[in-house]
Design a protein around this motif. Structure first.
Motif, mmCIF file in Angstrom:
data_model
loop_
_atom_site.group_PDB
_atom_site.id
_atom_site.type_symbol
_atom_site.label_atom_id
_atom_site.label_comp_id
_atom_site.label_asym_id
_atom_site.label_seq_id
_atom_site.Cartn_x
_atom_site.Cartn_y
_atom_site.Cartn_z
ATOM 1 N N UNK A 78 -11.163 16.825 11.947
ATOM 2 C CA UNK A 78 -9.701 16.675 11.999
ATOM 3 C C UNK A 78 -9.275 15.230 11.791
ATOM 4 N N UNK A 79 -9.922 14.299 12.483
ATOM 5 C CA UNK A 79 -9.507 12.899 12.411
ATOM 6 C C UNK A 79 -9.740 12.309 11.018
ATOM 7 N N UNK A 80 -10.845 12.686 10.398
ATOM 8 C CA UNK A 80 -11.147 12.200 9.050
ATOM 9 C C UNK A 80 -10.112 12.733 8.056
ATOM 10 N N UNK A 81 -9.776 14.007 8.184
ATOM 11 C CA UNK A 81 -8.771 14.607 7.303
ATOM 12 C C UNK A 81 -7.413 13.967 7.534
ATOM 13 N N UNK A 111 -15.415 3.956 3.446
ATOM 14 C CA UNK A 111 -14.811 4.993 4.274
ATOM 15 C C UNK A 111 -13.301 4.993 4.077
ATOM 16 N N UNK A 112 -12.653 6.046 4.543
ATOM 17 C CA UNK A 112 -11.194 6.113 4.491
ATOM 18 C C UNK A 112 -10.607 4.933 5.262
ATOM 19 N N UNK A 113 -11.185 4.622 6.420
ATOM 20 C CA UNK A 113 -10.679 3.506 7.228
ATOM 21 C C UNK A 113 -10.780 2.173 6.490
ATOM 22 N N UNK A 114 -11.897 1.946 5.807
ATOM 23 C CA UNK A 114 -12.054 0.702 5.051
ATOM 24 C C UNK A 114 -11.039 0.630 3.910
ATOM 25 N N UNK A 115 -10.837 1.755 3.223
ATOM 26 C CA UNK A 115 -9.858 1.766 2.134
ATOM 27 C C UNK A 115 -8.449 1.544 2.668
ATOM 28 N N UNK A 116 -8.149 2.120 3.803
ATOM 29 C CA UNK A 116 -6.839 1.923 4.419
ATOM 30 C C UNK A 116 -6.623 0.457 4.777
ATOM 31 N N UNK A 117 -7.656 -0.178 5.316
ATOM 32 C CA UNK A 117 -7.563 -1.610 5.628
ATOM 33 C C UNK A 117 -7.350 -2.443 4.373
ATOM 34 N N UNK A 151 -18.912 -0.204 14.714
ATOM 35 C CA UNK A 151 -20.352 0.041 14.735
ATOM 36 C C UNK A 151 -20.883 0.436 13.360
ATOM 37 N N UNK A 152 -20.284 1.480 12.758
ATOM 38 C CA UNK A 152 -20.805 1.967 11.472
ATOM 39 C C UNK A 152 -20.549 0.977 10.344
ATOM 40 N N UNK A 153 -19.469 0.210 10.416
ATOM 41 C CA UNK A 153 -19.216 -0.819 9.405
ATOM 42 C C UNK A 153 -20.302 -1.886 9.455
ATOM 43 N N UNK A 154 -20.774 -2.180 10.650
ATOM 44 C CA UNK A 154 -21.813 -3.197 10.811
ATOM 45 C C UNK A 154 -23.195 -2.658 10.444
#
Length: 123
Positions: free
Chosen positions: A82-85, A37-43, A27-30
């Motif tokens: 917590x999840x972001x960290x 984000x951390x998730x985008x960098x991880x990908x 959702x937020x990526x769109x």
């Protein structure tokens, strides 16, 4: 009730035909595609895109540094989620052991990781 209209929100993108569900995992990526984000960098790291060239690796590290400092500041005062960290620590650990990063880059990420894992300061 009088305020029931406040409970409803409409999200629109530039592309009027694009339907985005709030239940969508991305959702937020769109909605905010330019937001790093951390998730985008991880990908990016998982796909190899982050280390495909020296310029991409430096851009990846710069984005990571820009995300980490506010997260460390929030963590120190108990304001980080917590999840972001947890996601940031996981990504930092991957970078620390990734062969594409130099020893000094790996050490820098180890320092960030220690700062993220430091006990919270209670005011």
């Amino acid at each position: 009730g009088g305020l029931s209209g406040f409970a409803k929100a409409v999200f629109q993108t530039d592309d009027a035909s694009a339907a985005v569900s709030v239940d969508d995992e991305q959702f937020w990526d769109k909605i905010l595609p330019e937001q790093v984000t951390v998730a985008k960098l991880s990908n990016r790291l998982d796909s190899g895109e982050a280390v495909a060239s020296a310029d991409q690796k430096e851009a990846f590290l710069e984005h990571l540094r820009n995300i980490l400092q506010p997260l460390i500041d929030a963590q120190a005062t108990g304001g980080a989620g917590y999840h972001e960290t947890e996601a940031a620590v996981s990504l930092l650990t991957q970078v620390q052991y990734h062969p594409a990063f130099s020893a000094s880059e790996q050490q820098e990420m180890a320092v960030y990781c220690k700062r993220l894992l430091a006990p919270k300061v209670r005011a």
